[in-house]
Design an enzyme around this catalytic site. Structure first.
Site: not given
Length: 404
Positions: A176-178
């Protein structure tokens, strides 16, 4: 590769751009790392005590995470106490000379430091501000804390990862962050093009869950059109057949035989010409209707063979097939080496560590690892000297605990 704090000259496509990173952990720093790999000068602002928490995440070598060596390469570290007004003023000076500011704090944090976009753009109208947060800068959830795992859940991904009837599992990395980082980089590049034409900067607002939702393919239109709620399907890809993981004598392989002509080659290779010639299996819709029968036929064949045998035979038949790679498999694979996707990096502490290469690969202006990840505050004095501070002024700031 040099191990000093002075970067080698950049020849990447973003050469000449200055980025200030005011973030921590993954989402903001990964976006800035990508810009740095492509040639930008990235100045990372960290708190003087402890720095970015990622420095201590996962496996540690000589007091520093080896993950840090990837996430913070091509960056300069400036340690400034942003809790103090004078530290905030220093940060504003850095931003005033920057092309891009990257932050992934909870909405309102920059505003609390007197660094809202209206204030920053008043003296730097070309500034591009990337803001990554859990739920975005607006909306009823904007003030809720959110990490990548929550974005994966809200974006619809976590519901699909796992076996039917069992608790969903995460994919093993902070996807999700990436995804939010990469969407942020896309926004930056688009904003740079707009600035080239108009001279005007802008704000890029990326929410973690929206970045995940954006890659969820047919999830929403299928619900909208048919009321269909897609459910987890393990290693299969629902609605596309055959595409699954299959057991071998000594492991598993992934086979993607879902093209019409590929399916015929696959069935011929496994000795099931009867299935290759069946009219109802000639197209994907028919294969989906009989997916259990097709998968059973493939696995009956793979279970009698080793992974290597399956790879060799299906490669010969020009059927997409692959082993399930571990870190060891990646490190030993000649294709990774040939494509320069495994680079040898020297850390500031004298170690040698292999790290992922640069993506994407540009033919004329490729990215590069120009310098190793910095120690905390290693570049503070040099960067402040670039702002015009004298050695005495830098020493005074250090004495007051504003910088490290």
């Amino acid at each position: 590769m040099p191990s000093s704090s002075t970067p080698t000259p950049s020849t990447g496509p973003l050469q000449g751009l200055k980025v200030v990173e005011m973030g921590q952990l993954i989402a903001g720093p990964f976006a800035a790392k990508t810009l740095g790999d492509l040639g930008a000068d990235v100045i990372k602002i960290e708190p003087p005590e402890g720095g970015d928490p990622l420095r201590q995440w996962r496996l540690i070598q000589d007091g520093t995470s080896v993950w840090w060596q990837v996430q913070s390469r091509n960056k300069r570290s400036v340690a400034i106490d942003l809790r103090q007004p004078e530290g905030q003023a220093l940060a504003r000076e850095l931003v005033d000379q920057a092309d891009i500011l990257v932050e992934n704090f909870r909405p309102g944090t920059l505003e609390g430091w007197g660094m809202d976009y209206a204030t920053l753009s008043a003296t730097n109208p070309g500034l591009i501000l990337l803001r990554i947060s859990g739920y975005g800068q607006t909306g009823p959830y904007r003030d809720k804390p959110g990490f990548g795992v929550i974005g994966e859940a809200m974006g619809g991904l976590r519901h699909l990862t796992g076996e039917p009837g069992r608790v969903p599992v995460r994919c093993g990395v902070s996807i999700g962050d990436t995804l939010a980082s990469l969407h942020g980089v896309i926004g930056i590049l688009a904003a740079l093009n707009h600035r080239h034409a108009t001279g005007q900067g802008q704000v890029i607002d990326v929410a973690l869950h929206e970045a995940v939702f954006n890659v969820m393919e047919s999830l929403l239109p299928e619900y909208s059109a048919f009321g269909a709620v897609r459910e987890p399907a393990g290693s299969a890809l629902p609605g596309i057949a055959p595409s699954n993981a299959y057991r071998c004598r000594d492991g598993q392989v992934l086979v993607a035989g879902n093209g019409d002509s590929i399916f015929r080659r696959l069935m011929t290779a496994i000795g099931r010409t009867d299935l290759a010639e069946r009219p109802d299996l000639a197209t994907n819709s028919g294969r989906v209707a009989s997916v259990a029968e097709v998968d059973a036929a493939i696995e009956a064949w793979t279970q009698q063979r080793t992974v290597s045998e399956v790879l060799e035979l299906l490669d010969e038949a020009k059927v997409p097939v692959g082993r399930i790679y571990t870190a060891r498999d990646i490190a030993e694979d000649p294709h990774y080496r040939a494509r320069e996707m495994i680079l040898t990096q020297h850390t500031r502490d004298g170690h040698v560590v292999e790290v992922p290469g640069i993506v994407p690969k540009l033919s004329l202006t490729p990215g590069a690892v120009r310098q190793a990840a910095p120690h905390l505050g290693e570049d503070t004095e040099a960067v402040l000297r670039e702002l015009g501070r004298s050695p005495a002024e830098v020493a005074a700031l250090r004495a007051r605990g504003l910088i490290r």
